[in-house]
Write a protein that holds these residues in place. Sequence first.
Motif, short mmCIF file in Angstrom:
data_model
loop_
_atom_site.label_atom_id
_atom_site.label_comp_id
_atom_site.label_asym_id
_atom_site.label_seq_id
_atom_site.Cartn_x
_atom_site.Cartn_y
_atom_site.Cartn_z
N ILE A 25 33.19 36.59 34.29
CA ILE A 25 32.34 37.25 35.18
C ILE A 25 31.97 36.44 36.59
O ILE A 25 31.98 36.88 37.53
N LEU A 28 35.15 36.61 38.48
CA LEU A 28 35.11 37.92 39.09
C LEU A 28 34.20 37.98 40.46
O LEU A 28 34.57 38.35 41.56
N LEU A 29 33.03 37.43 40.28
CA LEU A 29 32.11 37.50 41.32
C LEU A 29 32.64 36.46 42.59
O LEU A 29 32.36 36.74 43.64
N VAL A 31 35.88 35.84 42.98
CA VAL A 31 37.19 36.40 43.76
C VAL A 31 36.82 37.80 44.34
O VAL A 31 37.67 38.04 45.32
N TYR A 32 35.94 38.79 43.99
CA TYR A 32 35.84 39.89 44.58
C TYR A 32 35.43 39.70 46.27
O TYR A 32 36.30 40.70 46.96
N PRO A 33 34.73 38.90 46.75
CA PRO A 33 34.66 39.13 48.06
C PRO A 33 35.74 38.70 48.90
O PRO A 33 36.05 39.26 49.91
N LEU A 35 39.18 39.39 47.85
CA LEU A 35 39.74 40.73 47.72
C LEU A 35 39.29 41.95 48.54
O LEU A 35 40.21 42.48 48.86
N ASN A 36 38.01 41.80 48.86
CA ASN A 36 37.38 42.84 49.46
C ASN A 36 37.75 42.64 51.05
O ASN A 36 38.16 43.47 51.66
N TYR A 54 37.07 48.55 48.54
CA TYR A 54 36.49 47.64 47.80
C TYR A 54 37.52 46.86 47.36
O TYR A 54 37.55 45.64 47.88
N LEU A 55 38.80 47.13 46.69
CA LEU A 55 39.80 46.18 46.07
C LEU A 55 41.08 46.42 46.83
O LEU A 55 42.10 45.75 46.76
N TRP A 56 41.18 47.82 47.47
CA TRP A 56 42.55 48.14 48.05
C TRP A 56 42.15 48.89 49.14
O TRP A 56 41.25 49.76 49.37
#
Length: 298
Positions: A25, A28-29, A31-33, A35-36, A54-56
């Motif tokens: 978790i 992911l928190l 890596v997400y920014p 990837l965004n 968001y991711l794509w």
Amino acid sequence: MVTTFSKQSLGGKIFDVLNVMVLLIFGLLVVYPFLNLLALSFNDGTDALKGGIYLWPRKLSFSAYQFLFQDQRLLSSLSISIMRVVIGTLTCVLSTGLLAYIVTIKHFSGRKMMKVIFIITIYFTGGLIPTYLVFLGLGLTDSFNVYWIPAMFNATWMLYMASYMESIPDSLYESARIDGASELGIFVRIAVPVSIPVFASIAIFSSVSHWNYWLDTVIYNSSGNWDTLPIYLKRLLLEVEAFEELRNPLALSEKLRNLSPTTLRAALTMIVTLPIFFVYPIMQKYFVGGLTLGAVKG
């Protein structure tokens, strides 16, 4: 005994599962920014203003990167940043490493005094105005030299490197001195190869610091002749410079209609972040210890 062992084993398994879940978790928190921003940078600028990416990328476009790499200021600041990282890191690692080796030479009578002097500089500085006046008097302002000459020595990193070198068996140094090696030769042929992990760690710290630091550019190179990449990023993010410059071209060029400040910010953030992102995995293999085991001359 068996029941107690089974309960402990089950508790250990539950802890491992929870630990993995928490780390996933957290990962992911983190890596997400990234990837965004990556998705936004490859998205059409007009479409990105609608939100919901968001991711794509919803509408793939390379317009932001094409525009940025055609900007001469970006290419100039990128080259200056690369030069700063390479020259600044090499000089800092070698100079700080040599100083660390000097303060570990036991027969050098001034090593303790040198340590004290450099430790004092960690807690007390001359201040911004006196430092600026010194740099001005030395002719370092409005020049590339202000990036690497003041950063050649770092007292904190010197203590790290000295602590590691002190763990090297004295027999290595003594055998080299018996063979007639000079202190500089011992540093190059023994201290540096054996201390590769700490040298690599300091190299990463120094390179990241040089790559990200921007305040010295604002203070000492205010003319803009030696702007680094973070300064270009700062101007784009805080002043929305690209948006103001693109108002007229948007009306003239169909190609530039796919751009927006949002996608430009994301693309430039990727350009600044990716080099550091790739440096860590390459240097990670050097973060190991125990290279001195078995290295004592028999």
